[in-house]
Write a protein that holds these residues in place. Structure first.
Motif, mmCIF file in Angstrom:
data_model
loop_
_atom_site.group_PDB
_atom_site.id
_atom_site.type_symbol
_atom_site.label_atom_id
_atom_site.label_comp_id
_atom_site.label_asym_id
_atom_site.label_seq_id
_atom_site.Cartn_x
_atom_site.Cartn_y
_atom_site.Cartn_z
ATOM 1 N N ALA A 192 75.493 46.428 68.440
ATOM 2 C CA ALA A 192 74.306 45.648 68.082
ATOM 3 C C ALA A 192 73.330 46.466 67.236
ATOM 4 N N ALA A 193 73.221 47.755 67.523
ATOM 5 C CA ALA A 193 72.301 48.611 66.768
ATOM 6 C C ALA A 193 72.822 48.920 65.368
ATOM 7 N N LEU A 194 74.132 49.050 65.209
ATOM 8 C CA LEU A 194 74.718 49.438 63.928
ATOM 9 C C LEU A 194 75.003 48.263 62.999
ATOM 10 N N ALA A 195 75.358 47.120 63.552
ATOM 11 C CA ALA A 195 75.774 45.974 62.752
ATOM 12 C C ALA A 195 74.570 45.168 62.283
ATOM 13 N N ARG A 196 74.712 44.537 61.124
ATOM 14 C CA ARG A 196 73.644 43.628 60.679
ATOM 15 C C ARG A 196 73.728 42.332 61.465
ATOM 16 N N ASP A 197 74.926 41.998 61.963
ATOM 17 C CA ASP A 197 75.135 40.841 62.818
ATOM 18 C C ASP A 197 76.457 41.046 63.551
ATOM 19 N N TRP A 198 76.587 40.441 64.709
ATOM 20 C CA TRP A 198 77.830 40.528 65.460
ATOM 21 C C TRP A 198 77.887 39.351 66.417
ATOM 22 N N GLY A 199 79.057 39.090 66.943
ATOM 23 C CA GLY A 199 79.177 37.998 67.887
ATOM 24 C C GLY A 199 80.576 37.887 68.452
ATOM 25 N N THR A 200 80.758 36.850 69.234
ATOM 26 C CA THR A 200 82.039 36.596 69.869
ATOM 27 C C THR A 200 82.408 35.140 69.653
ATOM 28 N N VAL A 201 83.695 34.889 69.617
ATOM 29 C CA VAL A 201 84.210 33.540 69.453
ATOM 30 C C VAL A 201 85.373 33.371 70.418
ATOM 31 N N MET A 209 69.872 38.132 64.483
ATOM 32 C CA MET A 209 70.475 37.213 65.415
ATOM 33 C C MET A 209 71.783 37.812 65.917
ATOM 34 N N ASN A 210 71.748 38.947 66.514
ATOM 35 C CA ASN A 210 72.950 39.637 66.985
ATOM 36 C C ASN A 210 73.479 39.019 68.261
ATOM 37 N N GLY A 211 74.798 39.092 68.399
ATOM 38 C CA GLY A 211 75.448 38.611 69.606
ATOM 39 C C GLY A 211 75.621 37.100 69.622
ATOM 40 N N THR A 212 75.621 36.460 68.483
ATOM 41 C CA THR A 212 75.721 35.012 68.433
ATOM 42 C C THR A 212 77.141 34.561 68.694
ATOM 43 N N ASN A 213 77.264 33.379 69.249
ATOM 44 C CA ASN A 213 78.563 32.741 69.444
ATOM 45 C C ASN A 213 78.696 31.681 68.372
ATOM 46 N N ARG A 214 79.188 32.064 67.227
ATOM 47 C CA ARG A 214 79.391 31.124 66.136
ATOM 48 C C ARG A 214 80.804 30.593 66.194
ATOM 49 N N PRO A 215 80.986 29.325 65.797
ATOM 50 C CA PRO A 215 82.365 28.843 65.711
ATOM 51 C C PRO A 215 83.094 29.588 64.611
ATOM 52 N N PRO A 216 84.422 29.671 64.695
ATOM 53 C CA PRO A 216 85.168 30.349 63.629
ATOM 54 C C PRO A 216 84.925 29.649 62.298
ATOM 55 N N GLU A 217 84.888 30.425 61.224
ATOM 56 C CA GLU A 217 84.695 29.854 59.899
ATOM 57 C C GLU A 217 85.963 29.139 59.470
ATOM 58 N N SER A 218 85.805 27.971 58.861
ATOM 59 C CA SER A 218 86.974 27.302 58.298
ATOM 60 C C SER A 218 87.320 28.000 56.991
ATOM 61 N N ALA A 219 88.503 27.749 56.481
ATOM 62 C CA ALA A 219 88.926 28.377 55.228
ATOM 63 C C ALA A 219 87.964 28.039 54.103
ATOM 64 N N ALA A 220 87.408 26.834 54.101
ATOM 65 C CA ALA A 220 86.473 26.433 53.048
ATOM 66 C C ALA A 220 85.148 27.169 53.162
ATOM 67 N N GLN A 221 84.750 27.581 54.365
ATOM 68 C CA GLN A 221 83.477 28.270 54.583
ATOM 69 C C GLN A 221 83.569 29.763 54.316
ATOM 70 N N ARG A 222 84.752 30.346 54.382
ATOM 71 C CA ARG A 222 84.904 31.784 54.220
ATOM 72 C C ARG A 222 84.645 32.197 52.785
ATOM 73 N N PRO A 223 83.905 33.282 52.604
ATOM 74 C CA PRO A 223 83.715 33.770 51.236
ATOM 75 C C PRO A 223 85.019 34.384 50.722
ATOM 76 N N VAL A 254 78.641 44.605 58.461
ATOM 77 C CA VAL A 254 77.813 45.694 57.945
ATOM 78 C C VAL A 254 77.591 45.432 56.466
ATOM 79 N N SER A 255 76.366 45.609 56.005
ATOM 80 C CA SER A 255 76.061 45.446 54.593
ATOM 81 C C SER A 255 76.345 46.748 53.870
ATOM 82 N N ALA A 256 76.987 46.620 52.701
ATOM 83 C CA ALA A 256 77.287 47.813 51.886
ATOM 84 C C ALA A 256 76.485 47.801 50.594
ATOM 85 N N GLY A 257 75.470 46.939 50.501
ATOM 86 C CA GLY A 257 74.634 46.904 49.309
ATOM 87 C C GLY A 257 75.106 45.880 48.292
ATOM 88 N N VAL A 258 74.499 45.923 47.130
ATOM 89 C CA VAL A 258 74.780 44.962 46.075
ATOM 90 C C VAL A 258 75.944 45.447 45.232
#
Length: 155
Positions: free
Chosen positions: A125-134, A1-15, A148-152
């Protein structure tokens, strides 16, 4: 789902983050080069060596996003901001965010690779596992982000 327009994460939602780097740069080619170099240095300090796939990939993405901030998001007298994080989840996720103060149009990759502009976002878009704009509140700018995923995580 690349290029999504997601709302900014709230502090509670951020990992929780094991690493965070935030800095303001001059909106110039020199500022973009410095941002790219500091992303690579910070990733190396976090255990992603300069020659690792993760470092090379995220540095390339940061180079494109910072160049776009300078080229298309420049407002005289204003800086762009870069935020780099590594999530403390079972899967190591690195995220780069570049915020500029121009908000007329959120960036989109071109549909044809031979177009005059937008090919860099095709690379993102090709390099990222996901990307977007807000879009930021009150027309104060925009943030373009990529992950970008760096593994487990092993420790």
């Amino acid at each position: 789902m690349n290029g999504t327009n997601r709302p900014p994460e709230s502090a509670a939602q951020r990992p929780a983050h094991v690493g965070e780097f935030v800095m303001c740069f001059t909106s110039s080619p020199r500022g973009a080069r410095l941002a790219r170099r500091l992303v690579s240095h910070r990733l190396d300090a976090w255990g992603h060596s300069y020659t690792s796939r993760v470092n090379e990939t995220l540095t390339a993405i940061a180079a494109e996003l910072t160049a776009n901030a300078v080229r298309h998001g420049h407002v005289p007298g204003r800086c762009f901001h870069l935020r780099l994080t590594e999530a403390a989840a079972p899967e190591r996720v690195l995220r780069v965010e570049v915020t500029d103060t121009r908000c007329e149009a959120l960036p989109r990759p071109v549909s044809a690779p031979d177009g005059e502009h937008g090919r860099g976002l095709l690379l993102v878009a090709a390099l990222a596992r996901d990307w977007g704009t807000v879009a930021l509140p009150a027309g104060s700018g925009k943030t373009v982000w990529a992950e970008v995923s760096a593994g487990v995580r092993t420790h």
